[in-house]
Enzyme design. Sequence first.
Site, mmCIF file in Angstrom:
data_model
loop_
_atom_site.group_PDB
_atom_site.id
_atom_site.type_symbol
_atom_site.label_atom_id
_atom_site.label_comp_id
_atom_site.label_asym_id
_atom_site.label_seq_id
_atom_site.Cartn_x
_atom_site.Cartn_y
_atom_site.Cartn_z
ATOM 1 N N ASP A 42 -2.601 -5.171 -1.768
ATOM 2 C CA ASP A 42 -1.637 -4.545 -0.444
ATOM 3 C C ASP A 42 -2.095 -3.148 -0.638
ATOM 4 O OD1 ASP A 42 -0.110 -6.394 -1.200
ATOM 5 O OD2 ASP A 42 2.361 -5.053 -1.334
ATOM 6 N N LYS A 80 6.083 -8.891 4.411
ATOM 7 C CA LYS A 80 6.548 -9.005 4.019
ATOM 8 C C LYS A 80 7.765 -7.822 3.705
ATOM 9 C CE LYS A 80 5.775 -6.825 -0.555
ATOM 10 N NZ LYS A 80 4.305 -6.341 -1.790
ATOM 11 N N LYS A 127 3.254 -6.001 6.750
ATOM 12 C CA LYS A 127 3.926 -5.379 5.391
ATOM 13 C C LYS A 127 4.912 -3.757 5.979
ATOM 14 C CE LYS A 127 4.348 -3.378 0.482
ATOM 15 N NZ LYS A 127 3.682 -3.359 -0.500
#
Length: 235
Positions: A89, A200, A157
């Site tokens: 991430d 996400k 995300k």
Amino acid sequence: MEFSKYFDHTILKADASEEDVNIICREAIQYHFASVCVNSSRTKQVACLLADTDIDVCTVIGFPLGAMSTMAKKLETLTAIEDGATEIDMVINVGAVKDEDWEFVKKDIEEVKEVCVGNTMGRDVLLKVIIETCLLTEEEKVKACEMAVEAGADFVKTSTGFSTGGATPEDVALMRKTVDAKTTALEKETGITHKRVQVKASGGIRDFATAKAMIAAGADRLGTSATVAIIMENG
């Protein structure tokens, strides 16, 4: 999909101890979460604890500001993969977004993606790109998501959870719409079928109702440290 598999069980606070991380891993195994998400110095510890499970090891890169050099992000990514990370991430360079330096934004992601698919371990890992929605205008959110898709990201995300705000259903819906539209446009342009980019949501997801709202808005994965409480609330 099993509800528990929506969750990246997360511990990113600066004072997280070895035992804190051990507890998170034990909870992830007990409740069958998708991954455990940690800072890079904890990757090897988590990989060892989850070695005989189907739970992914998720490491944050360039966290939480995203303002370090691309080379630093690449080295941190490579080290994390060598330590056992199966998901990465990375935080986007928000300052470059504000400068509208889209070439840099895209290249920053592409360079990390190259490490994710071509590394010394000989295995591909997923790349999620954190765009930090709370700091961006709607137009910047759209463009940042488009750059992530073009650069080969597997996920976009919403947030680090360490800035001025977290995920909202509205942002998740916008990101879902944007990555789908960009993927379709790329397919028409190239004639090549592209993998669906996922979304996400993270930051501020602390109860079952919020989690369900994020999923309804289009989230494929949820990042939270309140995972067990949410699962227990769901019954």
